[in-house]
Design a protein around this motif. Structure first.
Motif, short mmCIF file in Angstrom:
data_model
loop_
_atom_site.label_atom_id
_atom_site.label_comp_id
_atom_site.label_asym_id
_atom_site.label_seq_id
_atom_site.Cartn_x
_atom_site.Cartn_y
_atom_site.Cartn_z
N ARG A 1 0.85 -1.19 0.00
CA ARG A 1 0.00 0.00 0.00
C ARG A 1 0.88 1.24 0.00
O ARG A 1 1.90 1.29 0.70
CB ARG A 1 -0.91 0.00 1.23
N PHE A 2 0.48 2.24 -0.79
CA PHE A 2 1.23 3.49 -0.84
C PHE A 2 0.24 4.65 -0.72
O PHE A 2 -0.79 4.66 -1.38
CB PHE A 2 2.00 3.60 -2.17
N GLN A 3 0.57 5.60 0.15
CA GLN A 3 -0.29 6.76 0.35
C GLN A 3 0.56 8.02 0.36
O GLN A 3 1.69 8.03 0.87
CB GLN A 3 -1.07 6.66 1.65
N LEU B 1 4.60 3.99 2.94
CA LEU B 1 4.71 2.76 2.17
C LEU B 1 4.54 1.61 3.15
O LEU B 1 5.30 1.49 4.11
CB LEU B 1 6.06 2.68 1.46
N ALA B 2 3.54 0.79 2.92
CA ALA B 2 3.23 -0.29 3.86
C ALA B 2 3.17 -1.63 3.13
O ALA B 2 2.86 -1.71 1.94
CB ALA B 2 1.90 -0.03 4.56
N LEU B 3 3.49 -2.69 3.88
CA LEU B 3 3.40 -4.05 3.35
C LEU B 3 2.73 -4.91 4.42
O LEU B 3 3.31 -5.17 5.48
CB LEU B 3 4.79 -4.60 3.02
N ASN B 4 1.50 -5.31 4.15
CA ASN B 4 0.73 -6.14 5.08
C ASN B 4 0.73 -7.58 4.59
O ASN B 4 0.42 -7.85 3.43
CB ASN B 4 -0.71 -5.63 5.19
N GLN B 5 1.08 -8.49 5.48
CA GLN B 5 1.19 -9.91 5.11
C GLN B 5 0.34 -10.77 6.03
O GLN B 5 0.29 -10.54 7.24
CB GLN B 5 2.65 -10.37 5.20
N ARG B 6 -0.32 -11.75 5.44
CA ARG B 6 -1.09 -12.71 6.21
C ARG B 6 -0.80 -14.11 5.66
O ARG B 6 -1.14 -14.43 4.52
CB ARG B 6 -2.59 -12.40 6.11
#
Length: 225
Positions: free
Chosen positions: A4-6, A37-42
């Motif tokens: 995700r980028f904002q 800049l985010a990186l979400n992992q599941r």
């Protein structure tokens, strides 16, 4: 895995340091601009055995990198003593605590009843960890669960340990207790005890808490549908 980028841009012709704090959604606004800049992992697995297989979130890890421009060193108007732990508010980025920082949080579900939780915040301006926290949560039985963990906040010099338990007394009553103690200063931080009553149309809870920071004892009544 969800990247995700904002990006947000803000500006103001008034220094918030010159305003009286009446409304945090106004006086606490920062005129800095920045990105996240985010990186979400599941990561999932299957548990339960033959005939009872189900998907389980085995490991979740979220990482955010916050980079801002035109940041000022003015502390937040309403909480000037708060540690500068940077965070990004996606719905109101102008209310974010603007610090160049890298934060992460995660949950590792080790077994059916055991979880390991952790989070951290690294300040890129000071090149130091502003906050580190970790703990374990155990669902011992259907009626009993408890938590044990530690939190470090650099600006406060804390070494705070917390233990909490949730016990289902009956179908209608539930008891929740928590205790926090700072071993670095050798003092109690917070003690609380909550009794929850479930009724047909709404729930009610009574909480008695002692805040050692301000030497204050409070009694709170809460009700919700």
């Amino acid at each position: 895995i969800e990247p995700r980028f904002q990006l947000f841009v803000a500006g103001s012709n008034i220094n918030r340091d010159d305003l009286h704090p009446f409304d945090p959604s106004v006086e606490d606004i920062s005129d800095a601009s920045g990105t996240q800049l985010a990186l979400n992992q599941r990561w999932q697995t299957k548990r339960g055995g033959p005939g009872h297989w189900r998907d389980v979130d085995w490991l979740t890890v979220n990482v955010q990198w916050n980079q801002v421009w035109n940041q000022d060193d003015t502390p937040t108007v309403f909480y000037p003593g708060d540690p500068l732990i940077g965070y990004f508010d996606p719905s109101r980025p102008d209310l974010s605590l603007v610090r160049n920082s890298i934060s992460a949080d995660g949950t590792w579900r080790v077994g059916e009843h055991f979880r390991f939780l952790a989070e951290e915040n690294y300040d890129l301006d000071n090149n130091s960890f502003e906050q580190i926290a970790a703990g374990v949560a155990v669902d011992q039985t259907n009626n009993l669960s408890y938590f044990f963990g530690n939190r470090y906040i650099r600006a406060l010099g804390t070494d705070e340990w917390t233990v909490a338990a949730d016990y289902q007394l009956t179908r209608k009553y539930e008891l929740v207790a928590a205790q926090s103690y700072d071993v670095d200063i050798g003092a109690n931080i917070l003690s609380s005890l909550t009794l929850i009553r479930r009724m047909p149309r709404f729930n009610a809870a009574v909480t008695v808490a002692y805040d050692a920071d301000v030497n204050d004892t409070s009694v709170v009544l809460t009700m919700w549908p």
